[in-house]
Enzyme design. Structure first.
Site, mmCIF file in Angstrom:
data_model
loop_
_atom_site.group_PDB
_atom_site.id
_atom_site.type_symbol
_atom_site.label_atom_id
_atom_site.label_comp_id
_atom_site.label_asym_id
_atom_site.label_seq_id
_atom_site.Cartn_x
_atom_site.Cartn_y
_atom_site.Cartn_z
ATOM 1 C CG HIS A 1 -3.686 0.223 5.188
ATOM 2 N ND1 HIS A 1 -3.271 -0.995 5.669
ATOM 3 C CD2 HIS A 1 -2.682 1.095 5.448
ATOM 4 C CE1 HIS A 1 -2.065 -0.856 6.197
ATOM 5 N NE2 HIS A 1 -1.677 0.384 6.069
ATOM 6 C CE1 TYR B 1 5.607 3.895 7.799
ATOM 7 C CE2 TYR B 1 5.437 3.687 10.166
ATOM 8 C CZ TYR B 1 4.851 3.718 8.930
ATOM 9 O OH TYR B 1 3.496 3.583 8.813
ATOM 10 C CG HIS C 1 1.019 1.406 12.516
ATOM 11 N ND1 HIS C 1 1.606 2.633 12.678
ATOM 12 C CD2 HIS C 1 1.554 0.879 11.402
ATOM 13 C CE1 HIS C 1 2.467 2.828 11.690
ATOM 14 N NE2 HIS C 1 2.466 1.775 10.912
ATOM 15 C CD GLU D 1 4.300 0.362 7.224
ATOM 16 O OE1 GLU D 1 3.515 0.442 6.250
ATOM 17 O OE2 GLU D 1 3.915 0.389 8.389
ATOM 18 C CG HIS E 1 4.650 4.677 4.255
ATOM 19 N ND1 HIS E 1 3.914 5.271 5.258
ATOM 20 C CD2 HIS E 1 4.075 3.463 4.065
ATOM 21 C CE1 HIS E 1 2.956 4.456 5.648
ATOM 22 N NE2 HIS E 1 3.004 3.347 4.944
ATOM 23 C CG HIS F 1 -0.182 0.153 2.545
ATOM 24 N ND1 HIS F 1 0.197 -0.937 3.287
ATOM 25 C CD2 HIS F 1 0.268 1.247 3.225
ATOM 26 C CE1 HIS F 1 0.842 -0.526 4.384
ATOM 27 N NE2 HIS F 1 0.907 0.798 4.376
#
Lengths: 306, 108
Positions: free
Chosen positions: A198, A254, A245, A264, A213, A153
């Site tokens: 996501h 990261y 997260h 990431e 990112h 993503h």
């Protein structure tokens, strides 16, 4: 409601020095180089991806993201979705097949946040790298660095999140998670076209068209720890992690490529079905939403963008 | 000059002075000596957070994002500290990063 967008298909990233960038994405992250074109662009993929490439590196004066493409189920879907996007008053440009090598026609448009997206349905399939599609072994030998499995993503920063939500809902994405301010305005959107939590995310920001990112998937938390070790061994610029997260509950680290684009690698994370209620994080708890353990925002995470 | 192997960096807007080994990129050298006079971002010449203006001294730079350092600005002494190698003691101002809010608005 799903409308035929399958997955993030590719991202074109601008870099200041192509050789340094290839070293980062191939030797460190572990992507596979699958081609170069006559403009000098380099094509890469994660080893589990079946299409020929998912990451394109282009040398330029200014790092950042040129565009991100989503692969759709078939060619007819491209026409349907292009018509739906035009209904929103957004101009859609059809780029002929072959403009990107081994890729079919692309429907390209600029989202309200200023980012360029495109839809396509056809790309040469070379299969998973290093293993057969008949009686496949568990993994191929010869993978490098973090051994990233796939491009997963992007997170992008921009101003008009309401506009982007409307656009991506029109494309059939679901809103898996969001951040709301006390007035109920959207501060972040985590959107999915799949079961993943996501496929594309946006965070509210005063500028248009900023790149936060590109993310690559690893299988386990142990792999994320090993990625952290490699970041130190190669003296790579670290942003933050390894940590978890709140948003998506993914486990992450990261770091930056040599041109300052953030990368990431992550594993885990929640899943999403179309009947799931959107998860809401309050902006007052943004520290915990982004970094679940420290519960503190790292200023760099919000401001270092390309 | 303090000695042949170090450069003294005076950050005038923060009233901070520190020394870094000669030949190292300024921002990362500053981090190694645990100083905080310049904001740290990507360390790759991309994000612009470490933008400084050199007031005095010699230095060389590697490639930096044109979005943050135009040729005109480079000629005026602006640079990204993560791409800047001091060649002598330097006097500089940090905190020159600015959002590019004037970017062209897309038709919505």
């Amino acid at each position: 409601m799903r409308k035929g967008v399958m997955r993030p298909g590719h991202v074109q990233i601008r870099v200041l020095d192509l050789d340094e960038a290839v070293k980062h994405y191939v030797e460190l992250i572990g992507l596979i180089e699958t081609g170069r074109d006559n403009q000098g662009r380099v094509y890469l993929k994660g080893w589990t991806e079946v299409d020929k490439y998912s990451v394109i590196l282009r040398e330029a004066d200014e790092p950042g993201m040129d565009f991100m493409g989503f692969k759709c189920v078939d060619e007819a879907t491209l026409d349907t979705l292009a018509a739906d996007v035009r209904e929103l008053g957004i101009e859609v440009k059809e780029i002929p097949a072959g403009d990107l090598p081994d890729c079919g026609r692309r429907m390209q448009f600029v989202a309200p946040t200023g980012h360029t997206f495109e839809l396509y349905a056809t790309k040469e399939q070379t299969g998973k790298w290093g293993i057969s599609d008949v009686n496949p072994e568990a993994w191929p030998r010869g993978l490098k660095g973090m051994k990233a499995t796939r491009f997963d993503h992007c997170l992008l920063y921009g101003d008009d999140l309401e506009g982007n939500l409307k656009l991506f809902e029109t494309l059939g994405f679901g809103l898996a998670e969001q951040v709301l301010d006390p007035e109920g305005n959207k501060a972040a959107l985590f959107l999915t076209a799949s079961m993943k939590e996501h496929d594309i995310a946006f965070i509210k920001h005063e500028e248009k068209n900023k790149f936060h990112h590109a993310s690559f998937y690893l299988d386990t938390w142990e792999d994320v720890l090993r990625a952290a070790d490699l970041i130190t061994m190669t003296n790579t610029s670290l942003d933050i992690g390894p940590t978890r997260h709140g948003l998506t509950h993914g486990q992450t680290i990261y770091f930056f490529d040599p041109s300052g684009n953030r990368s990431e690698v992550f594993c885990g994370g929640s899943y999403f079905y179309p009947d799931h209620k959107t998860i809401t994080w309050k902006v007052e708890e943004l520290g915990k939403a982004i970094f679940y353990h420290t519960r503190e925002l790292n200023e760099r995470f919000l401001t270092a963008l390309t | 000059m303090a000695n042949q192997n170090t450069c003294q960096i005076a950050v005038t807007n923060r009233q901070q002075v520190f020394k870094v080994p000669k030949g190292e990129l300024l921002l990362m050298a500053m981090e190694k000596v645990n100083q905080h006079a310049i904001r740290v971002g990507c360390r790759g010449g991309g994000c612009g957070l470490c933008k400084v203006k050199v007031l005095q001294g010699d230095y060389q730079t590697k490639r930096m994002s044109k979005a943050h350092i135009s040729e005109e600005e480079a000629a005026l002494g602006f640079a990204l500290a993560c791409r800047l190698t001091p060649l002598s003691d330097l006097e500089l101002e940090s905190d020159h990063f600015q959002l590019k809010k004037q970017q062209i608005q897309q038709a919505i």
